[in-house]
Write a protein that holds these residues in place. Structure first.
Motif, PDB file in Angstrom:
ATOM      1  N   UNK A 191      59.390  10.335  54.289  1.00 27.14           N
ATOM      2  CA  UNK A 191      60.556  10.714  53.483  1.00 27.14           C
ATOM      3  C   UNK A 191      61.113   9.488  52.767  1.00 27.14           C
ATOM      4  N   UNK A 192      61.463   9.656  51.489  1.00 34.72           N
ATOM      5  CA  UNK A 192      61.983   8.530  50.708  1.00 34.72           C
ATOM      6  C   UNK A 192      63.469   8.273  50.985  1.00 34.72           C
ATOM      7  N   UNK A 193      64.166   9.314  51.487  1.00 33.89           N
ATOM      8  CA  UNK A 193      65.560   9.172  51.903  1.00 33.89           C
ATOM      9  C   UNK A 193      65.866  10.286  52.896  1.00 33.89           C
ATOM     10  N   UNK A 194      66.979  10.187  53.578  1.00 36.85           N
ATOM     11  CA  UNK A 194      67.293  11.187  54.597  1.00 36.85           C
ATOM     12  C   UNK A 194      67.658  12.519  53.954  1.00 36.85           C
ATOM     13  N   UNK A 195      67.471  13.591  54.705  1.00 31.24           N
ATOM     14  CA  UNK A 195      67.783  14.917  54.177  1.00 31.24           C
ATOM     15  C   UNK A 195      67.397  16.012  55.154  1.00 31.24           C
ATOM     16  N   UNK A 196      67.352  17.236  54.632  1.00 30.51           N
ATOM     17  CA  UNK A 196      67.027  18.414  55.433  1.00 30.51           C
ATOM     18  C   UNK A 196      65.835  19.120  54.790  1.00 30.51           C
ATOM     19  N   UNK A 197      64.853  19.483  55.592  1.00 30.63           N
ATOM     20  CA  UNK A 197      63.669  20.189  55.096  1.00 30.63           C
ATOM     21  C   UNK A 197      64.060  21.613  54.715  1.00 30.63           C
ATOM     22  N   UNK A 198      63.795  21.987  53.460  1.00 34.59           N
ATOM     23  CA  UNK A 198      64.178  23.322  52.983  1.00 34.59           C
ATOM     24  C   UNK A 198      62.979  24.203  52.672  1.00 34.59           C
ATOM     25  N   UNK A 199      61.778  23.629  52.614  1.00 36.34           N
ATOM     26  CA  UNK A 199      60.592  24.434  52.293  1.00 36.34           C
ATOM     27  C   UNK A 199      59.344  23.683  52.722  1.00 36.34           C
ATOM     28  N   UNK A 200      58.390  24.398  53.287  1.00 41.36           N
ATOM     29  CA  UNK A 200      57.077  23.841  53.565  1.00 41.36           C
ATOM     30  C   UNK A 200      56.031  24.878  53.191  1.00 41.36           C
ATOM     31  N   UNK A 201      54.833  24.410  52.891  1.00 39.43           N
ATOM     32  CA  UNK A 201      53.680  25.294  52.706  1.00 39.43           C
ATOM     33  C   UNK A 201      52.479  24.563  53.289  1.00 39.43           C
ATOM     34  N   UNK A 202      51.723  25.261  54.131  1.00 37.97           N
ATOM     35  CA  UNK A 202      50.619  24.605  54.829  1.00 37.97           C
ATOM     36  C   UNK A 202      49.513  25.615  55.113  1.00 37.97           C
ATOM     37  N   UNK A 203      49.001  26.262  54.063  1.00 33.57           N
ATOM     38  CA  UNK A 203      47.983  27.294  54.287  1.00 33.57           C
ATOM     39  C   UNK A 203      46.846  27.281  53.272  1.00 33.57           C
ATOM     40  N   UNK A 204      46.671  26.154  52.568  1.00 36.47           N
ATOM     41  CA  UNK A 204      45.583  26.061  51.599  1.00 36.47           C
ATOM     42  C   UNK A 204      44.712  24.849  51.892  1.00 36.47           C
ATOM     43  N   UNK A 205      43.435  24.952  51.540  1.00 32.88           N
ATOM     44  CA  UNK A 205      42.501  23.876  51.861  1.00 32.88           C
ATOM     45  C   UNK A 205      41.771  23.305  50.661  1.00 32.88           C
TER      46      UNK A 205
END
Length: 310
Positions: A191-205
């Motif tokens: 992370x480049x600065x502090x914050x809160x994770x609002x979205x992820x995607x982890x299903x493509x290859x």
């Protein structure tokens, strides 16, 4: 009255149209072995190999969880209620426009994890033809232009392959100030600065650039900052996302592994800072901190070093 032959012809035409539409909707991947017996996967059909080439049609992934704002239209008390829903941890400014006249019907800022009726149609018999769009973030947000860390802490320098206004894919308002950093697959992304994770995607290859299929297939992490901006880290490795929605992260914390997924020509990280600029998704320029507290605006060909405080 339709004959048996005409009925069969109709079924054949319908099937042909279906297959044709699928050819455009799916991505094509070609699988083959080189002269050394090594398997390769490519979105472009190879012309240099004598080995058999297998074509694989990729169906779009089925996403069951709502990962973006959406509109529902329901009837109640003789009216049609047009309701905007925001399932995310960031405000969303939603717009409703008439498709025929292009005129705005209404707009509203929907808080995180909430819904709001943005329009009521008195006559419920004829559903109005509308266009729904949204922009993430509060339109009153003001970027604080804070200095940020490079998005990696590995000791090796990383080369900028495409900087601001890059000719390949950094031309729109939302990507004008994006940067691509070439790096080996599996590099720690931080992370480049502090914050809160609002979205992820982890299903493509897979990755490619020859088909629109790949445009929205990059694994990613989005992190919201205290000034209302949010950062997007894209093209991550399948299985390489190390955080989940709602996590609070600190600057320098590992959030994922670099990869080569989505609309990509090779392993790299796509990084951009975004905010809602009065109803328009806008990227913002930034500078990376470098050793010795130096500041650098990333340009194509630059070598970036991790920032390690003394």
């Amino acid at each position: 009255m339709m004959t048996k032959n005409s009925n069969s012809l109709s079924l054949f035409v319908a099937f042909a149209l279906l297959m044709l539409s699928n050819a455009f909707a799916y991505g094509q991947i070609y699988k083959y072995k080189d002269e050394h017996g090594k398997w390769h996967f490519s979105d472009k059909k190879p012309s240099h190999t004598k080995a058999p080439v297998q074509q694989i049609n990729l169906k779009p992934a089925v996403i069951t969880e709502k990962t973006k704002p959406f509109l529902t239209v329901k009837q109640a008390n003789g009216q049609l209620h047009y309701t905007a829903h925001n399932p995310l941890l960031i405000p969303a400014q939603c717009f409703l426009n008439d498709k025929e006249t292009k005129k705005k019907i209404s707009s509203a800022v929907i808080p995180p994890h909430s819904s709001k009726t943005v329009f009521k149609q008195q006559n419920s018999r004829n559903k109005r033809n509308v266009h729904f769009r949204y922009v993430l973030g509060d339109p009153t947000a003001q970027p604080d232009n804070a200095l940020i860390l490079p998005p990696f802490t590995n000791y090796k320098p990383m080369r900028v392959s495409q900087g601001f206004n890059g000719p390949f894919s950094h031309r729109s308002d939302s990507s004008r100030y994006a940067v691509d950093i070439g790096m080996l697959v599996g590099t720690n992304i931080t992370a480049v600065r502090e914050g809160v994770v609002i979205r992820t995607r982890d299903n493509y290859t897979l990755a490619g650039v020859s088909s629109p299929y790949f445009l929205d297939k990059a694994n990613l992490v989005k992190i919201l900052h205290s000034d209302g901006t949010y950062a997007l880290y894209g093209h991550l490795l399948l299985g390489g996302v190390k955080v989940k929605v709602g996590d609070k992260v600190t600057a320098g914390q590992v959030i994922g592994l670099s990869g080569n997924t989505g609309y990509s020509t090779g392993p790299h990280l796509h990084f951009v800072m975004l905010y809602n600029n009065k109803g328009k998704k806008q990227s913002i320029p930034f500078k990376f901190l470098q050793p010795g507290n130096k500041q650098i605006t990333p340009k194509r060909g630059d070598w970036l070093l991790p920032y390690l405080p003394n």
